[in-house]
Design a protein around this motif. Structure first.
Motif, short mmCIF file in Angstrom:
data_model
loop_
_atom_site.label_atom_id
_atom_site.label_comp_id
_atom_site.label_asym_id
_atom_site.label_seq_id
_atom_site.Cartn_x
_atom_site.Cartn_y
_atom_site.Cartn_z
N MET A 1 -8.79 3.76 -5.57
CA MET A 1 -8.01 4.40 -4.52
C MET A 1 -8.36 5.87 -4.34
SD MET A 1 -5.90 2.18 -3.18
CE MET A 1 -4.62 3.21 -2.45
N LEU B 1 0.80 -1.22 0.00
CA LEU B 1 0.00 0.00 0.00
C LEU B 1 0.84 1.27 0.00
CD1 LEU B 1 -2.84 1.32 0.31
CD2 LEU B 1 -2.54 1.10 2.79
N ASN C 1 -2.54 -4.54 1.89
CA ASN C 1 -2.97 -3.26 2.44
C ASN C 1 -2.25 -2.91 3.74
OD1 ASN C 1 -5.00 -2.86 0.41
ND2 ASN C 1 -6.25 -4.37 1.47
#
Length: 232
Positions: A73, A51, A158
């Motif tokens: 995003m 991420l 993430n």
């Protein structure tokens, strides 16, 4: 109506946010900064692991940059920041984003692309052709870049690493993707450039791994998902 060209003002402040994350929150070693052209158009292409890759690379590029970022995003609080930073949203076919990217390059600025398209193993086994198209259309040099350490084996794509983690960003020597004379036609040139770009990025990742004790994650959620689908 064409999309507006991203303003230079966004990267002027947002790169310092990225720099803080890279240098203060995490311990990022940066190699090859001099390989990023000091002036003129350039395309930074980087492998994609976790991420934080985008803000870290954005922060250590020695100039302001506009990254192509997928639409998913660009919503919520993070999306607000990315839009204010004048990063480029990739929607649907990506044509609008490529047009904006080309305009930035023709203005003489830096575009950033994660050609793998999504976070995973970071080995650059497969890349999309957008960065190659930009390179052919603009004539801008491509700077192959490797990031290592932003995700470890078993961590989510993430993950937000704990403060103090060691990272490495290594900029390789720039390459101009000029198809040879025997490669004719737009599609053939595009295919040639895409393959050359993929090879250049993979070589940069391999060279970087050969000179550090940091490692890429051994798992790749993208590949594992594909394998599961193949066996359904």
């Amino acid at each position: 109506m064409s999309a507006p060209v991203p303003s230079r003002w966004g990267p002027r402040w947002s790169r310092w946010v990225g720099r803080f994350l890279a240098r203060v929150l995490w311990r990022t070693e940066v190699r090859g900064r001099g390989n990023v052209p000091a002036t003129g158009a350039a395309i930074v292409v980087c492998n994609h692991v976790g991420l934080i890759d985008g803000p870290v690379v954005h922060g250590v590029i020695p100039r302001g940059s506009h990254f192509l970022i997928r639409e998913g995003m660009m919503s919520g609080p993070l999306g607000t920041i990315l839009n204010a930073a004048q990063q480029i949203t990739v929607r649907e076919s990506g044509r609008e984003a490529l047009a904006q990217g080309l305009a930035v390059l023709r203005r003489g600025d830096v575009i950033g692309v994660f050609p793998e398209g999504t976070r995973g193993g970071g080995t650059a086994e497969a890349v999309h052709g957008g960065a190659a198209w930009l390179a052919i259309q603009s004539g801008a040099p491509v700077v192959p870049t490797a990031i290592v350490g932003s995700r470890r084996t078993g961590e989510s794509v993430n993950v937000w690493p704990r403060p103090g983690r060691r990272l490495l960003v290594a900029f390789g020597e720039p390459v101009v993707l000029t198809p040879p004379d025997d490669v004719r036609g737009g599609r053939a040139k595009q295919a040639w450039a895409a393959e050359r770009l993929a090879e250049t990025l993979r070589d940069q990742v391999t060279r970087t791994l050969d000179t550090t004790d940091l490692e890429l994650p051994l798992d790749d959620p993208r590949r594992e998902t594909r394998e599961e689908k193949d066996h359904v």
